[in-house]
Design a protein around this motif. Sequence first.
Motif, PDB file in Angstrom:
ATOM      1  N   UNK A  45      11.143   3.112   3.994  1.00  0.00           N
ATOM      2  CA  UNK A  45      10.520   1.775   3.382  1.00  0.00           C
ATOM      3  C   UNK A  45      10.532   0.612   4.543  1.00  0.00           C
ATOM      4  N   UNK A  46       9.537  -0.182   4.589  1.00  0.00           N
ATOM      5  CA  UNK A  46       9.429  -1.245   5.634  1.00  0.00           C
ATOM      6  C   UNK A  46      10.549  -2.293   5.292  1.00  0.00           C
ATOM      7  N   UNK A  47      11.292  -2.443   6.384  1.00  0.00           N
ATOM      8  CA  UNK A  47      12.541  -3.490   6.563  1.00  0.00           C
ATOM      9  C   UNK A  47      12.145  -4.679   7.498  1.00  0.00           C
ATOM     10  N   UNK A  48      10.893  -4.618   8.359  1.00  0.00           N
ATOM     11  CA  UNK A  48      10.869  -5.612   9.381  1.00  0.00           C
ATOM     12  C   UNK A  48       9.190  -5.588   9.843  1.00  0.00           C
ATOM     13  N   UNK A  49       8.563  -6.593   9.757  1.00  0.00           N
ATOM     14  CA  UNK A  49       7.266  -6.931  10.162  1.00  0.00           C
ATOM     15  C   UNK A  49       7.378  -7.890  11.519  1.00  0.00           C
TER      16      UNK A  49
END
Length: 329
Positions: free
Chosen positions: A156-160
């Motif tokens: 899962x994406x946790x930082x952009x």
Amino acid sequence: ASQNLSEEFAKAAGQLKNEAPRIQFGKIDVTHQGDLRKEFNIQQFPTVKLFVDGSRNNPIDCKGVRQASAFITWVKRRTGPSTVSINSTDEAEALINADDLAVIGFFKELHNDSVEVFCETARDVPEMPFGVTASKDVCANYGIQKNTLVVFKKGKPVHNEVLEDGRQSKLDLTRLIKTFTLDLVTEYNLETSVKIFDVPVESHILLFTPTSSEAFGEVYENYTAAAAEFRGKILFVVVDTSEPRNGRVFEYFRIRQVDVPAVRILNLTSDAKYKMPAEEVTLENLRAFCQSYLNGKAKLHLPSEDIPEDWDKMPVKVLVGKNFNRIVF
């Protein structure tokens, strides 16, 4: 630690012997090789350096790599492509799910300074896979519209992180990405202390508090919220003051049980210490403290015992923190 690293280094050499025979591994005991130690400025042990194209000038330092798998990845990325090229969503998903952590750079086109910085960063972070894409379909699938680095954790994406030419350096991105190898707030103990110092963030904030206290839940919630805001700039650590094995840490910061909960910032490079002016551990107070430190406006904390009454009676004066500056300078 030195013995473990030596074993992992040997394991990596064995695995790469058939896979990449051009890469040679060697080990030197510089205690008997003073000239080599001086030439290559060896100041700590163990030190690993990569020599390229038969030149002994400007070897590349390998820092913070402790496992054979990471050694192998680090060497491969230094001698070949540092990122995996992604052309479809399936390829992106395969990379994201290959490990606990993965990093993908989404770009409009693959020929700009941000891409170069991203690929350079990948060379210094062998603990996780790096992918790069300029596919419109892949970017659209993840809702990416600008040049962006995305960290994925457990799929899962946790930082952009939006990437702009010239705004972030390789070190900035390395610091940010490596913080994801730790929890947002890391509890200090013998096991985590090694990992904490492997992350190249020189500013550490420490919360000293008994983790079993009734008030800990609210304090920890505030601390975690602040940690999310300053990720990559300041490393957030909690030290359990009810754990006897942490006594040396309290001593180093001159923390007493009566002082807790206490918050300090330590700059590892200068060894400078800073004390949070406010006593309550609220998000507002933490935010103000961290921001004043980053802006260079926080006051140095010089913990000191009281000045002895007879400090000036003898030819040799007694100095403590409270009278040191006034007397010496």
